[in-house]
Design an enzyme around this catalytic site. Sequence first.
Site, PDB file in Angstrom:
ATOM      1  N   LYS A  95      10.579  -6.327   8.416  1.00  0.00           N
ATOM      2  CA  LYS A  95       9.180  -5.865   8.744  1.00  0.00           C
ATOM      3  C   LYS A  95       8.194  -7.002   8.199  1.00  0.00           C
ATOM      4  CE  LYS A  95       6.256  -1.902   7.040  1.00  0.00           C
ATOM      5  NZ  LYS A  95       6.363  -0.898   6.321  1.00  0.00           N
TER       6      LYS A  95
ATOM      7  N   SER B 269       5.261   3.472   8.478  1.00  0.00           N
ATOM      8  CA  SER B 269       4.747   2.402   8.925  1.00  0.00           C
ATOM      9  C   SER B 269       5.788   1.603   9.612  1.00  0.00           C
ATOM     10  CB  SER B 269       3.771   1.834   7.992  1.00  0.00           C
ATOM     11  OG  SER B 269       4.678   1.373   6.788  1.00  0.00           O
TER      12      SER B 269
ATOM     13  N   SER C 141       7.543   5.436   4.407  1.00  0.00           N
ATOM     14  CA  SER C 141       7.816   4.551   5.426  1.00  0.00           C
ATOM     15  C   SER C 141       8.870   4.102   5.767  1.00  0.00           C
ATOM     16  CB  SER C 141       6.550   3.441   5.387  1.00  0.00           C
ATOM     17  OG  SER C 141       5.355   3.968   5.757  1.00  0.00           O
TER      18      SER C 141
END
Length: 491
Positions: A77, A156, A180
């Site tokens: 990420k 997210s 997330s």
Amino acid sequence: MTVLHDMTVAALAAELRAKKVSATEVAEHFLARSQADTSGAFLSFNPGATLAQAKIADGLLAAGKAGPLAGVPMAHKDIFVTTDFPTTAGSKMLEGYRSPFDATVVRKLGVQAGGAGMVNVGKLNCDEFAMGSANENSAYKSVANPWDTSRVPGGSSGGSSAAVAARLVPAATGTDTGGSIRQPASFCGITGIKPTYGRASRYGMIAYASSLDQAGPMARTAEDCALILSAMCGPDLDRDSTSLDVPEENFALNLNASLDGLRIGIPKEFFGEGLASGVRAAVDAALKELEKLGAHLVPISLPRTELSIPVYYIIAPAEASSNLSRFDGVKFGHRTKDYTDLVSMYKRSRAEGFGEEVKRRIMTGAYVLSHGYYDAYYLQAQKIRRMISDDFQQAFKVCDVIAGPVAPTVAWKLGEKTNDPVANYLADIFTLPASLAGLPGMSVPAGFGEGGMPVGLQLIGNYFKEAQLLNAAHRLQQATDFHLRQPGGAK
Ligand code: GLN
């Protein structure tokens, strides 16, 4: 041999160790797949760096000095800082930023000495500074859910979930502040786990809300998550003051343990009004399956579940407003070209660099921390946060694991909630309680709901009980095939 991208992390690691395929071949295959992707899952590549890492992994494998996951590809990420790739946190504020060091999690998973030996394919899209539930707050682009490209992948960590579901990479890192990892895993039909707060180092993870932020793996199976989580966690006391001094643990050791007598608490507040019927049906079916495996369902109550939304949306923005003050165009971040004095430079840099949702949270955070409102909001929220943690401890007196839905609905349509921040916040209701309490939580594929979209079963454990969650998830995956199903978009 099975097609490389259909193989799990465990299977790839075994093939590589047996020298049936080289890390370089594997890296080339996944890099080509990922670079051809059009879903928006990736924000950056550096093929030279990826192949250089693969070469190192091949060297380690040849010398018999390889870490447990040597040569297995993954992607991070874009919230974890990396020397080999730019790091943006999904924000224009950090466009083109190159970190001089790797995040601890990146280092522990990578090919450096002492690392697990994984090869980084690229950086994955996410909501700006990890604020969001649909990946639509990324300053760069949205991400299409591979199960239905008109829908969001969750957030997210939406780039992570979409990339793993589409088999662009066998695994990815995510971060979970209020859901997330779990929610995008649920929306994309993959497995993801957020460990106990403090298990994984936050060093080099760009901060959103420091008392909540935690890193974790996202992959297709619980076994893969266990392998990666084992490599990610461990004390990092010199670099992260909230890192826990608990030894590393091999979470993959007892995956096959029997679930006989396991008491699964079912919080009634997780099954009330607002839960989509298709989600409920999938979760109920998964719970039946766990009962067949020997578990008992125990009714419990988490009475402050609803309060977790206002509590979280006070505490997280409060911490964010402080954490994001460093992005002033001087110490960090974008600097405006157009300014007259220092104050106008700060103002314009921040106005240009931050997106709308980030600004909203900075303002909310500054407000709840301000003199005159602090006691009414921030202090109250802290007190209720403690009560929410206590509610869990009451529940764990009568059960070992808590189960329920991850989110009230399946993935919604792109654009559906873009202009409605509150609708996004409300969708976090089932993931926020465990985050506020710092408990480990995971999402396990549990079937399909509305629109044929994936549904995740959430499992929440007491502190340090990741192994128990992964064991329950693994046994469920032995009895079901949801984690093996492929979205139509994956070839
Ligand atoms: N959706 C939540 C938020 O917007 C959680 C995000 C996260 O876990 N990073 O804050």
